[in-house]
Motif scaffolding. Structure first.
Motif, short mmCIF file in Angstrom:
data_model
loop_
_atom_site.label_atom_id
_atom_site.label_comp_id
_atom_site.label_asym_id
_atom_site.label_seq_id
_atom_site.Cartn_x
_atom_site.Cartn_y
_atom_site.Cartn_z
N GLU A 87 35.75 27.30 49.07
CA GLU A 87 34.53 26.80 49.70
C GLU A 87 34.80 25.44 50.32
O GLU A 87 35.51 24.61 49.75
CB GLU A 87 33.40 26.67 48.68
N LEU A 88 34.23 25.25 51.49
CA LEU A 88 34.30 23.98 52.21
C LEU A 88 32.88 23.65 52.64
O LEU A 88 32.23 24.46 53.30
CB LEU A 88 35.22 24.12 53.43
N ARG A 89 32.40 22.50 52.20
CA ARG A 89 31.02 22.09 52.49
C ARG A 89 30.02 23.20 52.12
O ARG A 89 29.09 23.49 52.87
CB ARG A 89 30.87 21.67 53.95
N GLY A 90 30.26 23.84 50.97
CA GLY A 90 29.33 24.85 50.46
C GLY A 90 29.43 26.22 51.08
O GLY A 90 28.66 27.12 50.72
N GLN A 91 30.37 26.41 52.00
CA GLN A 91 30.53 27.71 52.67
C GLN A 91 31.85 28.35 52.26
O GLN A 91 32.88 27.66 52.18
CB GLN A 91 30.53 27.52 54.20
N VAL A 92 31.84 29.67 52.06
CA VAL A 92 33.07 30.40 51.77
C VAL A 92 33.90 30.44 53.05
O VAL A 92 33.42 30.88 54.10
CB VAL A 92 32.77 31.82 51.27
N VAL A 93 35.16 29.95 52.96
CA VAL A 93 36.02 29.87 54.14
C VAL A 93 37.41 30.47 53.93
O VAL A 93 38.21 30.49 54.87
CB VAL A 93 36.16 28.41 54.64
N GLY A 94 37.70 30.96 52.74
CA GLY A 94 39.00 31.55 52.49
C GLY A 94 38.93 32.55 51.35
O GLY A 94 38.04 32.48 50.50
N TYR A 95 39.90 33.49 51.36
CA TYR A 95 39.92 34.54 50.35
C TYR A 95 41.36 35.02 50.15
O TYR A 95 42.14 35.09 51.10
CB TYR A 95 39.08 35.73 50.82
N ALA A 96 41.70 35.33 48.90
CA ALA A 96 42.99 35.94 48.56
C ALA A 96 42.88 36.57 47.18
O ALA A 96 41.92 36.33 46.43
CB ALA A 96 44.12 34.91 48.57
N ASN A 97 43.90 37.36 46.82
CA ASN A 97 43.97 37.99 45.50
C ASN A 97 45.43 38.27 45.17
O ASN A 97 46.32 37.95 45.97
CB ASN A 97 43.12 39.26 45.45
N PHE A 98 45.66 38.85 44.01
CA PHE A 98 47.00 39.33 43.65
C PHE A 98 47.00 40.85 43.71
O PHE A 98 46.14 41.49 43.11
CB PHE A 98 47.39 38.92 42.21
N TYR A 99 47.97 41.43 44.42
CA TYR A 99 48.11 42.89 44.40
C TYR A 99 49.17 43.33 43.40
O TYR A 99 49.28 44.52 43.11
CB TYR A 99 48.33 43.47 45.79
N GLN A 100 49.94 42.39 42.90
CA GLN A 100 50.84 42.62 41.77
C GLN A 100 50.74 41.40 40.87
O GLN A 100 50.65 40.27 41.38
CB GLN A 100 52.30 42.78 42.22
N TRP A 101 50.77 41.65 39.58
CA TRP A 101 50.74 40.54 38.63
C TRP A 101 51.38 41.03 37.35
O TRP A 101 51.14 42.14 36.90
CB TRP A 101 49.31 40.04 38.40
#
Length: 159
Positions: A54-68
């Motif tokens: 979040e930047l200034r209260g807005q969602v601006v990025g996303y990621a996850n793990f596809y292997q862990w």
């Protein structure tokens, strides 16, 4: 900037980030454009540690793990940054947080990312963060064109 686990309430916002079928292919090759909350939810259900920035209260990025794997490798996937937030350090912040998660939650020894050859901005970001290429796989994009999927890795401190 701050980060937190992604929720279903974030999905519609994240789905608006890819601006073209090509951009969507870079982050989620199996998805069809436009990205829908249902497609993203299915990916989230099969992956771990879906995270938003979040930047200034807005969602601006996303990621996850596809292997862990505990004490092994964590593979970062579905990395996407909102168009209006690109070039502001959000990608670097997000990747650093995913690396931190890999260390703290899984005691990972290595973090990997995969990046298509046309995604120059991401390749340069990853290289600048200490990721090194170790394999190239041939893939075919949605137009039937040959593309290279470059696998990059970064060793993590043990202990």
């Amino acid at each position: 900037m701050s980060h937190r686990p992604a929720t279903s309430a974030d999905l519609a916002t994240i789905c608006g980030f890819p601006q073209s079928a090509e951009e969507l292919f870079f982050l989620f090759p199996k998805a069809t454009f436009p990205l829908t909350p249902e497609q993203l939810q299915r990916a989230m259900d099969q992956r771990a540690d879906a995270t938003v920035v979040e930047l200034r209260g807005q969602v601006v990025g996303y990621a996850n793990f596809y292997q862990w794997a505990q004490g092994g490798r964590c593979a970062i996937g579905n990395v996407i940054i909102a168009p209006a937030a690109r070039g502001q350090g959000v990608g670097r912040y997000l990747i650093n947080r995913m690396v931190d998660l890999a260390i703290s939650r899984y005691a990972a020894r290595e973090v990997t990312v995969a990046c298509f050859n046309h995604n120059v901005s991401a390749l340069l970001l990853y290289a600048g963060m200490g990721f090194e290429p170790y394999a190239i796989e041939e893939r075919v994009d949605h137009q039937g064109q040959r593309v290279a999927l470059i696998q990059l890795r970064r060793a993590l401190p043990v202990g």
